[in-house]
Design an enzyme around this catalytic site. Structure first.
Site, PDB file in Angstrom:
ATOM      1  N   LYS A 196       0.863  -1.219   0.091  1.00 39.18           N
ATOM      2  CA  LYS A 196      -0.066  -0.024  -0.020  1.00 39.18           C
ATOM      3  C   LYS A 196       0.837   1.081   0.156  1.00 39.18           C
ATOM      4  O   LYS A 196       1.408   1.214   0.894  1.00 39.18           O
ATOM      5  CB  LYS A 196      -0.781  -0.043   1.139  1.00 39.18           C
ATOM      6  CG  LYS A 196      -2.053   1.153   1.208  1.00 39.18           C
ATOM      7  CD  LYS A 196      -2.422   1.450   2.642  1.00 39.18           C
ATOM      8  CE  LYS A 196      -2.150   2.780   3.121  1.00 39.18           C
ATOM      9  NZ  LYS A 196      -2.253   4.041   2.296  1.00 39.18           N
ATOM     10  N   GLU A 206      10.285   1.525   9.943  1.00 38.94           N
ATOM     11  CA  GLU A 206      11.416   2.623   9.711  1.00 38.94           C
ATOM     12  C   GLU A 206      10.389   3.994   9.694  1.00 38.94           C
ATOM     13  O   GLU A 206       9.626   4.256   9.167  1.00 38.94           O
ATOM     14  CB  GLU A 206      11.685   2.491   8.131  1.00 38.94           C
ATOM     15  CG  GLU A 206      12.513   1.122   7.733  1.00 38.94           C
ATOM     16  CD  GLU A 206      13.753   1.230   8.239  1.00 38.94           C
ATOM     17  OE1 GLU A 206      14.160   2.447   8.686  1.00 38.94           O
ATOM     18  OE2 GLU A 206      14.361   0.254   8.437  1.00 38.94           O
ATOM     19  N   CYS A 259      13.618  11.073   5.747  1.00 35.96           N
ATOM     20  CA  CYS A 259      13.701  10.861   7.202  1.00 35.96           C
ATOM     21  C   CYS A 259      15.087  10.995   7.883  1.00 35.96           C
ATOM     22  O   CYS A 259      15.347  11.141   8.875  1.00 35.96           O
ATOM     23  CB  CYS A 259      13.373   9.261   7.481  1.00 35.96           C
ATOM     24  SG  CYS A 259      14.549   8.356   6.374  1.00 35.96           S
ATOM     25  N   GLU A 275      10.204  16.293  14.718  1.00 39.67           N
ATOM     26  CA  GLU A 275      10.814  16.062  13.325  1.00 39.67           C
ATOM     27  C   GLU A 275      10.354  17.054  12.603  1.00 39.67           C
ATOM     28  O   GLU A 275       9.084  17.178  12.407  1.00 39.67           O
ATOM     29  CB  GLU A 275      10.351  14.614  13.164  1.00 39.67           C
ATOM     30  CG  GLU A 275      10.973  14.470  11.538  1.00 39.67           C
ATOM     31  CD  GLU A 275      10.432  13.074  10.918  1.00 39.67           C
ATOM     32  OE1 GLU A 275       9.152  12.647  11.044  1.00 39.67           O
ATOM     33  OE2 GLU A 275      11.279  12.599  10.391  1.00 39.67           O
TER      34      GLU A 275
HETATM   35  P1  NAP Z   1       2.425   8.484   7.673  1.00 41.29           P
HETATM   36  O1  NAP Z   1       1.449   9.559   7.906  1.00 41.29           O
HETATM   37  O2  NAP Z   1       2.782   7.651   8.792  1.00 41.29           O
HETATM   38  O3  NAP Z   1       2.298   7.539   6.186  1.00 41.29           O
HETATM   39  C1  NAP Z   1       3.028   6.509   6.015  1.00 41.29           C
HETATM   40  C2  NAP Z   1       2.086   5.544   5.464  1.00 41.29           C
HETATM   41  O4  NAP Z   1       1.175   4.852   6.426  1.00 41.29           O
HETATM   42  C3  NAP Z   1       1.266   6.004   4.441  1.00 41.29           C
HETATM   43  O5  NAP Z   1       1.142   4.856   3.202  1.00 41.29           O
HETATM   44  C4  NAP Z   1      -0.277   6.172   4.867  1.00 41.29           C
HETATM   45  O6  NAP Z   1      -1.236   5.904   4.104  1.00 41.29           O
HETATM   46  C5  NAP Z   1      -0.138   4.830   6.059  1.00 41.29           C
HETATM   47  N1  NAP Z   1      -0.963   5.010   7.329  1.00 41.29           N
HETATM   48  C6  NAP Z   1      -1.544   6.086   7.773  1.00 41.29           C
HETATM   49  N2  NAP Z   1      -2.285   5.662   8.883  1.00 41.29           N
HETATM   50  C7  NAP Z   1      -2.098   4.214   8.840  1.00 41.29           C
HETATM   51  C8  NAP Z   1      -2.971   3.526   9.774  1.00 41.29           C
HETATM   52  N3  NAP Z   1      -3.519   3.902  10.805  1.00 41.29           N
HETATM   53  N4  NAP Z   1      -2.476   2.087   9.383  1.00 41.29           N
HETATM   54  C9  NAP Z   1      -1.915   1.785   8.638  1.00 41.29           C
HETATM   55  N5  NAP Z   1      -1.297   2.657   7.596  1.00 41.29           N
HETATM   56  C10 NAP Z   1      -1.381   3.973   7.821  1.00 41.29           C
HETATM   57  O7  NAP Z   1       3.620   9.216   7.091  1.00 41.29           O
HETATM   58  P2  NAP Z   1       4.167  10.105   6.044  1.00 41.29           P
HETATM   59  O8  NAP Z   1       3.574  11.387   6.433  1.00 41.29           O
HETATM   60  O9  NAP Z   1       3.484   9.443   4.816  1.00 41.29           O
HETATM   61  O10 NAP Z   1       5.652  10.118   6.113  1.00 41.29           O
HETATM   62  C11 NAP Z   1       6.696  10.875   6.677  1.00 41.29           C
HETATM   63  C12 NAP Z   1       7.033  10.311   7.945  1.00 41.29           C
HETATM   64  O11 NAP Z   1       7.864   8.895   7.312  1.00 41.29           O
HETATM   65  C13 NAP Z   1       8.158  10.899   8.589  1.00 41.29           C
HETATM   66  O12 NAP Z   1       7.936  10.741   9.771  1.00 41.29           O
HETATM   67  C14 NAP Z   1       9.342  10.539   8.032  1.00 41.29           C
HETATM   68  O13 NAP Z   1      10.559  10.530   8.655  1.00 41.29           O
HETATM   69  C15 NAP Z   1       8.839   9.000   7.921  1.00 41.29           C
HETATM   70  N6  NAP Z   1      10.068   7.957   7.002  1.00 41.29           N
HETATM   71  C16 NAP Z   1      10.868   7.247   7.704  1.00 41.29           C
HETATM   72  C17 NAP Z   1      11.857   6.685   6.855  1.00 41.29           C
HETATM   73  C18 NAP Z   1      12.551   5.367   7.280  1.00 41.29           C
HETATM   74  O14 NAP Z   1      13.239   4.762   6.579  1.00 41.29           O
HETATM   75  N7  NAP Z   1      13.026   5.523   8.604  1.00 41.29           N
HETATM   76  C19 NAP Z   1      11.761   7.049   5.454  1.00 41.29           C
HETATM   77  C20 NAP Z   1      11.002   7.829   5.021  1.00 41.29           C
HETATM   78  C21 NAP Z   1       9.999   8.418   5.855  1.00 41.29           C
HETATM   79  P3  NAP Z   1      -2.071   7.450   3.740  1.00 41.29           P
HETATM   80  O15 NAP Z   1      -1.347   8.134   2.789  1.00 41.29           O
HETATM   81  O16 NAP Z   1      -3.328   6.435   2.925  1.00 41.29           O
HETATM   82  O17 NAP Z   1      -2.616   8.160   4.948  1.00 41.29           O
END
Ligand code: NAP
Length: 479
Positions: A173, A248, A282, A381
């Site tokens: 997804k 991650e 990230c 962050e």
């Molecule tokens: P996010 O809001 O947590 O969303 C990430 C993914 O999770 C999206 O596909 C989102 O779907 C889904 N999601 C949201 N709520 C969910 C739930 N309750 N159950 C299952 N899936 C759910 O994060 P983001 O804003 O897209 O990305 C930014 C974050 O990712 C930052 O904190 C960044 O540091 C982190 N990140 C970490 C890494 C690493 O390798 N450590 C790499 C890149 C990014 P929808 O889009 O449909 O809401």
């Protein structure tokens, strides 16, 4: 406007609801494509297909699986220019950066195709006469892979490629706003003749699809990249069925410059590292600690460099910084800057939405100084084009300040003193540490975080192990 569909059981297919989601270009704020909107029903079908495909896929030899994965890698490379354009339009980053991400994704498939051939068990010496012990590896089962929007292709490939190489099947997804990059990868797997059901893609509301992933008994492992808040939620949900998890999550990387480093060279590298993808990375450096003896020069150069960065539509030649991903991200950035200013910080450059564009989420690269520990940008962050510069004088103080966060993803150190480098590498609480290296990432090296930045590692040998169980087989021989 193009329309793309979900991919379930080897076929591109309409969703159960028949609804569609627009894909918006952050440079124009206009929709340019749409995708079928899936939900719980579609996730269930995809999981059933993955489960049905699992026995035959895991029985194939690693060499057979590698042929499919390497063919997919070749197809990704052949289509890189178009895939990069799609990524720029859905995510905003400059097309050259998008192309780099596409090519890295191809490398990920190729590397795991090869590494899958080296999944070895072991023979363990016996302690009881007549016994023999060995270990064999077993694919963990159906994997649900969830990815974010900031690197919409490479981060999902870090899950799909090793899972398939290990003999698992996958339901992926993407973030709802960046589905095209995943669908492009899926098209390559389809064209590489991956058997039906081995990889599936569902797009739609996270609450429904995520919930199905976490509660469906056929899903044995969930691999998630995204925010720490959602990661914690998934961890709670995983407890009920003891689902395996790789997480991650977020980061807040320190970037530490010692007095023996060249402030001019390092400031230029810092600006490139900070403003890549608007800081929506990230591992983006987000707290700059510069030794007091060189802080003035470092800051002067960083400000001058940041002012030269060319903002624009990522498809235009010469663009160095594209738009931020969405309005909410820009508003959050303004909030962080206002909060810091209210607590005494000075804005040295930037600090606002660019007024050169009538449309698009363009934000000026921003440098802040004079921050206090209570500023939100020092603890939350930022995920934004904001560079807070602080000074320090003692190594122990800077280690303590750098570690003073619940995050522990990446850290950067600039020094030519090997003793200092080792003290920092050993003292910093971070899963990845770049010494004079602003990009400490390679497919063969482990990627992941300590503390609230996550669980487990991706890429490298460890990123393959994440999709394998170890079985101990114990023999009692006849006397
Ligand atoms: P996010 O809001 O947590 O969303 C990430 C993914 O999770 C999206 O596909 C989102 O779907 C889904 N999601 C949201 N709520 C969910 C739930 N309750 N159950 C299952 N899936 C759910 O994060 P983001 O804003 O897209 O990305 C930014 C974050 O990712 C930052 O904190 C960044 O540091 C982190 N990140 C970490 C890494 C690493 O390798 N450590 C790499 C890149 C990014 P929808 O889009 O449909 O809401």
């Amino acid at each position: 406007m193009s329309h793309r569909q979900l991919y379930v059981n080897g076929a591109f297919t309409e969703s159960a609801s028949g609804k569609r989601i627009p894909v918006i270009n952050p440079a124009t704020e206009e929709p340019f494509a749409e995708v079928s909107q899936g939900g719980r029903e579609d996730a269930k079908k995809a999981i059933a297909a993955a489960s049905a495909a699992m026995p035959a896929w895991m029985k194939q030899t690693a060499h057979e699986r590698a042929k499919v994965l390497k063919k997919a890698a070749d197809l990704i490379r052949q289509r890189a220019d178009q895939f990069a354009k799609d990524m720029t339009m859905e995510q905003g980053k400059p097309v050259a950066e998008a192309k780099m991400e596409v090519l890295q994704s191809a490398d990920t498939f190729e590397w795991f195709a090869e590494e899958g051939k080296r999944v070895y068990g072991s023979v363990i010496p016996n302690s009881v006469p007549g016994k023999r012990h060995l270990t064999i590896k077993h694919p963990v089962g159906v994997v649900a892979a969830i990815g974010p929007w900031n690197f919409p292709m490479s981060l999902l490939c870090r899950k799909i490629a090793p899972a398939l190489a290990a003999g698992c099947t996958v339901v992926a997804k993407p973030a709802s706003q960046t589905p095209l990059s995943l669908l492009n990868i899926i098209q390559c797997l389809h064209d590489a003749e991956l058997p039906a059901g081995c990889a599936n893609a569902v797009i739609g509301p996270a609450s429904e699809i995520g919930d199905e992933f976490m509660t469906n008994p056929h899903v044995k492992k969930v691999s998630f990249t995204g925010s720490t808040a959602v990661g914690k939620h998934l961890m709670r949900q995983a407890a009920d069925s003891v689902k395996r998890l790789s997480l991650e999550l977020g980061g807040h990387a320190p970037f530490i410059v010692f007095p023996d480093a060249d402030p001019e060279v390092v400031a230029k590298a810092a600006v490139i590292a900070k403003f890549r993808n608007n800081g929506q990375v990230c591992i983006s450096p987000s707290r700059f600690f510069v030794h007091k003896d060189i802080e003035k020069k470092f800051t002067e150069v960083a400000v001058a460099e940041a002012k030269t960065l060319k903002l624009g539509n990522g498809l235009d030649a010469g663009t160095q910084i594209g738009p931020m991903f969405e309005k909410k991200a820009m508003e959050n950035t303004v909030g962080l800057i206002d909060d810091a200013k209210g607590k005494g910080a000075a804005v040295l450059t930037g600090g606002k939405r660019s007024d050169k564009f009538s449309k698009g989420y363009f934000f000026e690269p921003t440098i802040l100084k004079g921050l206090t520990d209570s500023a939100r940008v020092m603890t939350e962050e930022p995920f934004a084009p904001v560079m807070p510069i602080l000074d320090f004088s003692k190594i122990d103080d800077v280690i303590a300040a750098a570690n003073n966060t619940p995050y522990g993803l990446a850290a950067y150190v600039f020094t030519n003193d090997i003793t200092v480098a080792f003290r920092m590498a050993e003292g910093l609480e971070a899963g990845m540490i770049g010494i004079n290296d602003p990009v400490p990432v390679a497919v063969q090296c482990p990627f992941g975080g300590m503390k609230e930045s996550g669980l487990g590692r991706e890429l490298s040998r460890e990123g393959l192990e994440a999709y394998l169980e170890t079985k101990h087989v114990s023999f009692k021989l006849r006397d």
